[in-house]
Scaffold this active site. Sequence first.
Site, short mmCIF file in Angstrom:
data_model
loop_
_atom_site.label_atom_id
_atom_site.label_comp_id
_atom_site.label_asym_id
_atom_site.label_seq_id
_atom_site.Cartn_x
_atom_site.Cartn_y
_atom_site.Cartn_z
CG ASP A 71 37.05 51.42 48.02
OD1 ASP A 71 37.22 50.46 48.80
OD2 ASP A 71 37.86 51.71 47.13
CG ASN A 140 42.98 53.51 36.75
OD1 ASN A 140 43.30 53.32 37.92
ND2 ASN A 140 41.72 53.69 36.39
C1 GLP Z 1 40.31 48.41 43.84
C2 GLP Z 1 40.12 49.22 45.14
C3 GLP Z 1 41.35 50.02 45.47
C4 GLP Z 1 42.56 49.13 45.38
C5 GLP Z 1 42.77 48.74 43.95
C6 GLP Z 1 43.97 47.83 43.72
O1 GLP Z 1 39.70 48.99 42.77
N1 GLP Z 1 38.99 50.09 45.10
O2 GLP Z 1 41.20 50.60 46.75
O3 GLP Z 1 43.70 49.81 45.86
O4 GLP Z 1 41.62 48.15 43.41
O5 GLP Z 1 43.66 46.49 43.98
P1 GLP Z 1 44.71 45.34 44.04
O6 GLP Z 1 45.45 45.51 45.32
O7 GLP Z 1 43.90 44.07 44.01
O8 GLP Z 1 45.59 45.48 42.85
#
Ligand code: GLP
Length: 248
Positions: A71, A140
Amino acid sequence: MSRKIHVEILDDAEAVGREAAARILAVVERKPEAVLGLATGSTPIPAYRELVKLAHERKVSFAGVKTFNLDEYLGLSGGHPQSYRQYMNKYLFAHLDIPLWQTALPDGAASDPEAECAAFEARIHAAGGVDLWLLGIGSNGHIGFNEPGAPRDCRTRVASLAPSTIEASAKDFGGAAGVPRQALTAGVATILEAREILLLATGAGKAPAVAAALEGPITPQLPASYLQAHPSCAFMLDRAAASKLVKP
Ligand code: GLP
């Protein structure tokens, strides 16, 4: 019902990083032209650090590897300091011998985002599909920016961030007001087409989402639950992220 997703529980985030890196490197050793799906966020950082270390130690080349990231924030060009392109260059690509043109992220600044999403899908297809897709999980239950409500058959598209995701990203943008409200994200169907999936989760904040993804029903309300139907999916968790599992 027996669980199809393979679950590995490790001591801490560093151990998850080491195991994940070993898994990814094994794919590249087996197939030097592997196609990897990658993720951003804080969770994969130890895995990328370890992957760089291992690749150097074992002299494994990434020159033939292609990567696709999940993304990118809508409106952010690859030069923006908070863009996922900058993150990937900083934590991984700058330290490997992979040519940058073989690394793809959706372009958040594309003049026609819908066309950009279609081109991203086509590029994955032309590369022969993804061998291993590394994922994180939102608190979530989102994967990529497929937030609660995302249908099983959605593909790469422009999606809106859930309020809790905006909150979680606020620290990177000097407050929630600065967080882009939309992103280009690989869809659920795009992700599920990967031949193997490896989801990493660390920390107690992810424990409820991890338990629901593994032990709850398959539901659009928790997009990570769609992974239950994948034939080759593994979750690597630290103890804290696994702490709400009924059947660890
Ligand atoms: C973001 C990304 C996800 C990621 C998630 C968790 O929103 N778009 O791809 O897995 O957050 O992030 P973190 O690893 O910082 O908890």
